[in-house]
Design an enzyme around this catalytic site. Structure first.
Site, PDB file in Angstrom:
ATOM      1  N   ASP A  64       0.872  -1.177   0.000  1.00 16.36           N
ATOM      2  CA  ASP A  64       0.000   0.000   0.000  1.00 16.36           C
ATOM      3  C   ASP A  64       0.905   1.220   0.000  1.00 16.36           C
ATOM      4  O   ASP A  64       2.084   1.117  -0.330  1.00 16.36           O
ATOM      5  CB  ASP A  64      -0.953  -0.038   1.200  1.00 16.36           C
ATOM      6  CG  ASP A  64      -2.293   0.636   0.915  1.00 16.36           C
ATOM      7  OD1 ASP A  64      -2.281   1.718   0.302  1.00 16.36           O
ATOM      8  OD2 ASP A  64      -3.343   0.094   1.299  1.00 16.36           O
ATOM      9  N   ASP A  65       0.385   2.380   0.392  1.00 16.62           N
ATOM     10  CA  ASP A  65       1.190   3.594   0.372  1.00 16.62           C
ATOM     11  C   ASP A  65       2.435   3.439   1.249  1.00 16.62           C
ATOM     12  O   ASP A  65       2.349   2.952   2.378  1.00 16.62           O
ATOM     13  CB  ASP A  65       0.367   4.780   0.873  1.00 16.62           C
ATOM     14  CG  ASP A  65      -0.894   5.001   0.052  1.00 16.62           C
ATOM     15  OD1 ASP A  65      -0.818   4.888  -1.186  1.00 16.62           O
ATOM     16  OD2 ASP A  65      -1.947   5.270   0.656  1.00 16.62           O
TER      17      ASP A  65
END
Length: 453
Positions: A243-244
């Site tokens: 993810d980020d």
């Protein structure tokens, strides 16, 4: 009489602290008292559950808070444990070859209350599973060492999450709440059940020289998430994530609006990120308390979906403003610039349609990208445009199969100079070069503590 009893209790606690605890070689930020986890009966065979040993150690060393603080040393070995909390004026020190392993038995993870700025668990309504390492209302906490590892063993959590077999939200690998003066350095975090480092309602946080690793298709394994926190410095970190790599947050819809605590004065520099399905740095999506004064510089992203992305939407409220980005080197990107004004996911399936975010003052300077599919996907909100966007000295070299349309812009306004490919008309006005603050934010100590235990 009550005052005398309190004084006697303090003297007794300090006396107990001094018994049987070895002293360290002192230096700035180093602890006076030191014990090993083996002193509390822990076994580093990767099989013995050491939850009680970690709990006893932290409780014991908490008595040293007023006498120079204490360090808990984790030697080489594989130390299996359930969740445990930290204490103030305390160092968790992982020697080379040390690996703290999170239990994969969900029964070892108690339930805790949801965060007030989220109103419920992030994955599911109601309470949430405990974080692996946690703490609340702490002062002067250090997690450091000789690049030992904290391993969340998250595969069981990712599998159950994807199979919709979890009733409650997954815990994070590290979450500190309402705390200040935090240093995390020279440690590797691996395979978090969900987000890795989540410091929330915190102040004066330094994260330096940290490695975070998770499979690139693991579920929601954000690297570092400052949340409703102020004066945060993230530098010299290497993150591979599902993810980020970094996500700045400040609460979710009406709960974040009501809690009203922004994330602000955040510095990110010399970051290296790999995340094929997410952003190098995301601002949001949960940003209802506001995000401001974010400074990103001298960083690299490789095979990452986008660089510095803004995620918001109708119902979020809050603001994102005064964002300064310079000197990025990007290799293989889906979008260099991405702003999303229609990001969904609302708590309780409800939100106030009148709660519109304010996004303004976003500056990008000196960005060089290669193997780019599309330069910009810039989507504000109808009747609530994103304004004050500034781009200068930007070059995106296109991939062999790049899209013919290089910019897709709606409900955004800004200026550009020295940008190639030529930006969309909404960003095409010629303006002054973008700015970056000249003042240095004072965050953490001038130098990291150099302690050997």
């Amino acid at each position: 009489m009550a005052t005398r009893r309190v004084a006697l209790a303090m003297v007794l606690a300090l006396a107990l602290c001094a018994v049987g605890i070895g002293a360290s070689s002192r230096g700035p930020g180093c602890r006076k008292h030191v014990k090993r986890i083996t002193d509390y009966g822990a076994v580093g065979d990767g099989k013995t559950l050491n939850t009680a040993a970690f709990a006893r150690a932290v409780a014991d060393l908490s008595r040293c808070a007023g006498d120079g603080g204490a360090a808990l040393v984790v030697p080489a070995g594989r130390w299996l444990t359930g969740p445990f909390n930290l204490t103030s004026h305390f160092t968790l020190y992982l020697r080379h070859g040390a690996e703290i392993l999170a239990s994969q038995d969900l029964n070892d993870w108690p339930l805790i209350a949801p965060l007030p700025s989220y109103g419920r668990g992030r994955d599911e309504p109601g309470p949430r599973y405990s974080n692996f390492i946690g703490g609340s209302n702490l002062t002067d906490v250090i997690i450091s060492g000789q690049n030992g590892t904290i391993n969340g063993q998250g595969q069981v959590w990712w599998d159950k999450y994807r199979a919709k077999e979890l009733t409650y939200t997954r815990g994070y690998l590290l979450e500190l709440l309402y705390s200040r003066d935090i240093i995390i350095s020279n440690v590797t975090f691996v395979d978090a059940p969900s987000w890795n480092l989540h410091h929330t309602y915190c102040n004066n946080v330094t994260i330096s020289g940290v490695t975070i690793l998770a499979p690139i298709h693991s579920a929601n394994t954000d690297g570092i998430d400052p949340d409703s926190s102020s004066h945060v410095k993230i530098e010299d970190c290497y993150i591979v994530s599902g993810d980020d790599c970094i996500a700045v947050k400040s609460g979710w819809d009406e709960y974040g609006i009501r809690f009203n605590m922004p994330s602000q004065h955040i510095v990110v520099r010399r970051l290296t990120c790999i995340s094929p399905t997410s952003a190098m740095i995301a601002l949001g999506s949960e940003m209802s308390g506001g995000i401001q004064d974010i400074r990103v510089e001298d960083s690299i992203a490789i095979n990452t979906e986008s660089a510095v992305r803004i995620k918001s939407g109708v119902g979020r409220g809050g603001f994102v403003r005064d964002v300064f980005v310079r000197n990025l080197r990007l290799h293989t990107m889906k979008w260099v610039f991405w702003m999303t004004g229609n990001y969904g996911q609302h708590p309780d399936n409800s939100s106030d349609p009148k709660a519109l975010p304010v996004v303004t003052g976003i500056n990008y300077i000196d960005v060089l990208a290669e193997n780019v599919t599309m330069a910009g996907r810039m989507e504000g909100i109808p009747n609530d445009p994103y304004t004050g966007i500034c781009m200068s000295n930007i070059t995106a070299h296109l991939a062999p199969k790049a899209k013919k349309l290089q910019w897709n812009c709606t409900d955004v306004q800004g200026v550009a100079s020295g940008v190639w490919p030529k930006p969309c008309p909404q960003l095409g006005a010629v303006g002054k070069p973008c700015t970056f603050p000249e003042d240095e934010l004072v965050i953490g100590p001038p130098e990291l503590p150099k302690c050997t235990y």
